[in-house]
Design an enzyme around this catalytic site. Structure first.
Site, PDB file in Angstrom:
ATOM      1  N   GLN A  77       3.603  -6.375  -1.333  1.00  0.00           N
ATOM      2  CA  GLN A  77       3.833  -5.008  -1.796  1.00  0.00           C
ATOM      3  C   GLN A  77       4.891  -4.359  -0.919  1.00  0.00           C
ATOM      4  O   GLN A  77       4.589  -3.786   0.123  1.00  0.00           O
ATOM      5  CB  GLN A  77       2.542  -4.187  -1.779  1.00  0.00           C
ATOM      6  CG  GLN A  77       2.752  -2.828  -2.401  1.00  0.00           C
ATOM      7  CD  GLN A  77       1.499  -2.005  -2.491  1.00  0.00           C
ATOM      8  OE1 GLN A  77       0.433  -2.393  -2.050  1.00  0.00           O
ATOM      9  NE2 GLN A  77       1.636  -0.828  -3.063  1.00  0.00           N
ATOM     10  N   PHE A  78       6.151  -4.448  -1.368  1.00  0.00           N
ATOM     11  CA  PHE A  78       7.248  -3.939  -0.560  1.00  0.00           C
ATOM     12  C   PHE A  78       7.167  -2.427  -0.367  1.00  0.00           C
ATOM     13  O   PHE A  78       7.722  -1.893   0.592  1.00  0.00           O
ATOM     14  CB  PHE A  78       8.599  -4.357  -1.148  1.00  0.00           C
ATOM     15  CG  PHE A  78       9.100  -3.468  -2.253  1.00  0.00           C
ATOM     16  CD1 PHE A  78      10.027  -2.482  -1.979  1.00  0.00           C
ATOM     17  CD2 PHE A  78       8.656  -3.615  -3.558  1.00  0.00           C
ATOM     18  CE1 PHE A  78      10.491  -1.650  -2.988  1.00  0.00           C
ATOM     19  CE2 PHE A  78       9.113  -2.808  -4.571  1.00  0.00           C
ATOM     20  CZ  PHE A  78      10.034  -1.812  -4.285  1.00  0.00           C
ATOM     21  N   THR A  79       6.446  -1.714  -1.221  1.00  0.00           N
ATOM     22  CA  THR A  79       6.363  -0.260  -1.071  1.00  0.00           C
ATOM     23  C   THR A  79       5.651   0.162   0.214  1.00  0.00           C
ATOM     24  O   THR A  79       5.803   1.306   0.644  1.00  0.00           O
ATOM     25  CB  THR A  79       5.681   0.399  -2.284  1.00  0.00           C
ATOM     26  OG1 THR A  79       4.353  -0.111  -2.412  1.00  0.00           O
ATOM     27  CG2 THR A  79       6.462   0.140  -3.568  1.00  0.00           C
TER      28      THR A  79
END
Length: 144
Positions: A78-80
């Site tokens: 989850q790059f966020t």
């Protein structure tokens, strides 16, 4: 590198209508890779994840790790998690690793966790995933 761990009664990840990873009791783990992260970080956090005592013992005290309760682990990129959120009203992602490096380090993290524990499922890096789970507690911790 940021690792958000959530104690779950169950969790699953779906891509294009197909369940690609699912666990019963255990941990849903969201993984954000940042610029500058290395294999040293993936090893340190893999070790910490597996040893982190977030499950209750017979007295209800958080004294047991995921292996001691024979729980599953669902790892989801989850790059966020690497977003910049201090300024403005829209997240910025300049601190997130570039996709190729993020995927390489996420896979390295997965391999290091799997080398120490067999009950590991994953999402698909870069895919549009639908993640469902029941948070137990709720119990959620950020490791970095």
């Amino acid at each position: 590198m940021k690792v958000l761990i959530q104690r779950a009664l169950n969790a699953c990840v779906v891509v294009d209508g197909e369940t690609i990873g699912a666990i019963d009791h255990g941990q849903l783990v969201l993984v954000g890779i940042e610029k500058g992260d290395t294999e040293v970080d993936t090893q340190r956090l893999a070790d910490k994840l597996l040893k982190y005592r977030m499950f209750g013992d017979e007295d209800g005290k958080m004294n047991l790790n995921v292996q001691q309760v024979a729980g599953g682990i669902l790892l989801v990129s989850q790059f966020t998690l690497a977003a910049e959120t201090k300024k403005g009203l829209r997240p910025g992602f300049s601190t997130a690793a570039i996709p190729e490096e993020g995927e390489r380090l996420f896979n390295d993290f997965v391999n290091k966790v799997r080398a120490q524990y067999s009950k590991v499922e994953t999402g698909r890096f870069g895919a549009d995933m639908k993640v469902s789970f029941t948070n137990d507690g709720p119990v959620t911790f950020m490791l970095d």
